[in-house]
Scaffold this motif. Structure first.
Motif, PDB file in Angstrom:
ATOM      1  N   PRO A 183       0.813  -1.223   0.000  1.00 14.26           N
ATOM      2  CA  PRO A 183       0.000   0.000   0.000  1.00 14.26           C
ATOM      3  C   PRO A 183       0.846   1.272   0.000  1.00 14.26           C
ATOM      4  CG  PRO A 183      -0.916  -1.603   1.518  1.00 14.26           C
ATOM      5  CD  PRO A 183       0.430  -2.139   1.090  1.00 14.26           C
ATOM      6  N   GLU A 184       1.911   1.268   0.800  1.00 15.72           N
ATOM      7  CA  GLU A 184       2.788   2.440   0.845  1.00 15.72           C
ATOM      8  C   GLU A 184       3.490   2.653  -0.496  1.00 15.72           C
ATOM      9  OE1 GLU A 184       2.545   0.749   5.035  1.00 15.72           O
ATOM     10  OE2 GLU A 184       2.749  -0.031   2.983  1.00 15.72           O
ATOM     11  N   LEU A 185       3.917   1.558  -1.086  1.00 12.74           N
ATOM     12  CA  LEU A 185       4.607   1.640  -2.380  1.00 12.74           C
ATOM     13  C   LEU A 185       3.660   2.162  -3.456  1.00 12.74           C
ATOM     14  CD1 LEU A 185       7.005   1.052  -4.254  1.00 12.74           C
ATOM     15  CD2 LEU A 185       6.238  -1.325  -4.370  1.00 12.74           C
ATOM     16  N   LEU A 186       2.442   1.627  -3.491  1.00 12.71           N
ATOM     17  CA  LEU A 186       1.470   2.057  -4.496  1.00 12.71           C
ATOM     18  C   LEU A 186       1.070   3.517  -4.297  1.00 12.71           C
ATOM     19  CD1 LEU A 186      -0.778  -1.128  -4.657  1.00 12.71           C
ATOM     20  CD2 LEU A 186       0.795  -0.304  -6.407  1.00 12.71           C
ATOM     21  N   ASP A 187       0.974   3.932  -3.036  1.00 17.24           N
ATOM     22  CA  ASP A 187       0.640   5.334  -2.755  1.00 17.24           C
ATOM     23  C   ASP A 187       1.734   6.257  -3.276  1.00 17.24           C
ATOM     24  OD1 ASP A 187      -0.995   7.407  -1.322  1.00 17.24           O
ATOM     25  OD2 ASP A 187       0.895   7.649  -0.228  1.00 17.24           O
ATOM     26  N   ARG A 188       2.970   5.817  -3.119  1.00 15.87           N
ATOM     27  CA  ARG A 188       4.108   6.625  -3.574  1.00 15.87           C
ATOM     28  C   ARG A 188       4.142   6.718  -5.099  1.00 15.87           C
ATOM     29  NH1 ARG A 188       9.332   7.328  -1.314  1.00 15.87           N
ATOM     30  NH2 ARG A 188      10.467   8.826  -2.620  1.00 15.87           N
ATOM     31  N   VAL A 189       3.980   5.600  -5.778  1.00 20.14           N
ATOM     32  CA  VAL A 189       4.101   5.615  -7.238  1.00 20.14           C
ATOM     33  C   VAL A 189       2.862   6.202  -7.912  1.00 20.14           C
ATOM     34  CG1 VAL A 189       5.661   3.632  -7.218  1.00 20.14           C
ATOM     35  CG2 VAL A 189       3.215   3.263  -7.576  1.00 20.14           C
ATOM     36  N   ALA A 190       1.741   6.264  -7.183  1.00 18.44           N
ATOM     37  CA  ALA A 190       0.525   6.840  -7.763  1.00 18.44           C
ATOM     38  C   ALA A 190       0.731   8.293  -8.162  1.00 18.44           C
ATOM     39  CB  ALA A 190      -0.632   6.732  -6.771  1.00 18.44           C
ATOM     40  N   ARG A 191       1.676   8.951  -7.526  1.00 17.20           N
ATOM     41  CA  ARG A 191       1.952  10.357  -7.825  1.00 17.20           C
ATOM     42  C   ARG A 191       3.022  10.515  -8.909  1.00 17.20           C
ATOM     43  NH1 ARG A 191       1.678  10.040  -2.202  1.00 17.20           N
ATOM     44  NH2 ARG A 191       3.936  10.187  -1.952  1.00 17.20           N
ATOM     45  N   THR A 192       3.458   9.388  -9.467  1.00 20.08           N
ATOM     46  CA  THR A 192       4.503   9.414 -10.496  1.00 20.08           C
ATOM     47  C   THR A 192       3.878   9.233 -11.877  1.00 20.08           C
ATOM     48  OG1 THR A 192       6.051   8.389  -8.934  1.00 20.08           O
ATOM     49  CG2 THR A 192       6.656   8.353 -11.266  1.00 20.08           C
ATOM     50  N   PRO A 193       4.146  10.134 -12.817  1.00 24.85           N
ATOM     51  CA  PRO A 193       3.598   9.981 -14.178  1.00 24.85           C
ATOM     52  C   PRO A 193       4.014   8.646 -14.789  1.00 24.85           C
ATOM     53  CG  PRO A 193       4.540  12.167 -13.874  1.00 24.85           C
ATOM     54  CD  PRO A 193       4.936  11.366 -12.670  1.00 24.85           C
ATOM     55  N   ALA A 194       3.132   8.063 -15.596  1.00 26.42           N
ATOM     56  CA  ALA A 194       3.384   6.740 -16.179  1.00 26.42           C
ATOM     57  C   ALA A 194       4.685   6.706 -16.976  1.00 26.42           C
ATOM     58  CB  ALA A 194       2.215   6.343 -17.074  1.00 26.42           C
ATOM     59  N   ALA A 195       4.947   7.761 -17.743  1.00 21.41           N
ATOM     60  CA  ALA A 195       6.168   7.790 -18.559  1.00 21.41           C
ATOM     61  C   ALA A 195       7.410   7.791 -17.682  1.00 21.41           C
ATOM     62  CB  ALA A 195       6.166   9.016 -19.467  1.00 21.41           C
TER      63      ALA A 195
END
Length: 213
Positions: free
Chosen positions: A20-32
């Motif tokens: 959950p913490e990892l997904l929360d962090r990467v959710a703010r990262t653009p796909a590219a």
């Protein structure tokens, strides 16, 4: 950078324990941007599977991920300079080609991955040691073994499976590539009618004990 480093050290443990913490962090990262960070992308994909309430990852999602992302990495993984990124991007591309049914292309990509790692002179990406830096020992060899086995090249499969088992390292620091290597060797021995040898490989795997996270 820190997530990528931790993903090298705690392969499945990181996305499983801190999904959950990892997904929360990467959710703010653009796909590219995420795709330019193969290790983080791969860890987040695993975290998404592990966080599924059913705890039953859908095989189709796994296949779709490798085929789509792997196809994009196939032509450009050699541009990465970090060995961990080369290994993740290149091996994902090889798996994607295999899942698409092109075993020859899967092996060609895998050979290119190894050649790129050799160019970078990264011994730590090839075999286990106390402080792994940028590598998943045995993973590439394990995948090449599976590709060779599906292609009917049993001698090649045995060679790579043996390498995977050895590269995965000694207990208690071995990783899951040892399991794959031993399982492939046991299966190949059984296919050739060598039951005692197959049982011996399973015994060697069990002797190592649980896989270190």
């Amino acid at each position: 950078g820190e997530i990528a480093r931790l993903s090298d050290e705690f392969w499945y443990h990181l996305p499983d324990r801190y999904g959950p913490e990892l997904l929360d962090r990467v959710a703010r990262t653009p796909a590219a941007e995420l795709e330019r960070r193969p290790r983080v992308l791969y860890a987040s994909r695993l975290a998404a599977e592990f966080s599924d309430d059913s705890r039953d990852p859908t095989l189709r999602r796994v296949i779709d991920f490798h085929r789509a992302v792997g196809a994009r990495y196939a032509s450009r993984f050699e541009a990465f300079t970090d060995p961990g990124d080369v290994l993740i991007a290149g091996t994902t591309a090889s798996i994607g080609a295999r899942l698409a049914g092109d075993l020859d292309e899967a092996e060609r990509i895998a050979a290119r991955v190894q050649a790129r790692l050799d160019e970078l002179d990264v011994a730590e990406a090839a075999s286990w040691h106390a402080t792994i830096a940028g590598g998943r020992p045995g993973w590439l060899a394990n995948q090449r073994s599976l590709t060779k086995m599906l292609a009917g090249d049993y001698d090649g499969a045995i060679r790579h499976a043996t390498a995977a088992f050895v590269q995965a390292g000694p207990a208690p620091h071995h990783n899951w590539s040892a399991s794959g290597g031993a399982a492939h060797l046991a299966l190949l021995a059984a296919i050739r009618g060598h039951r005692a040898l197959a049982e011996g490989w399973l015994d060697r795997l069990f002797e190592k004990g649980p896989v270190h996270p």
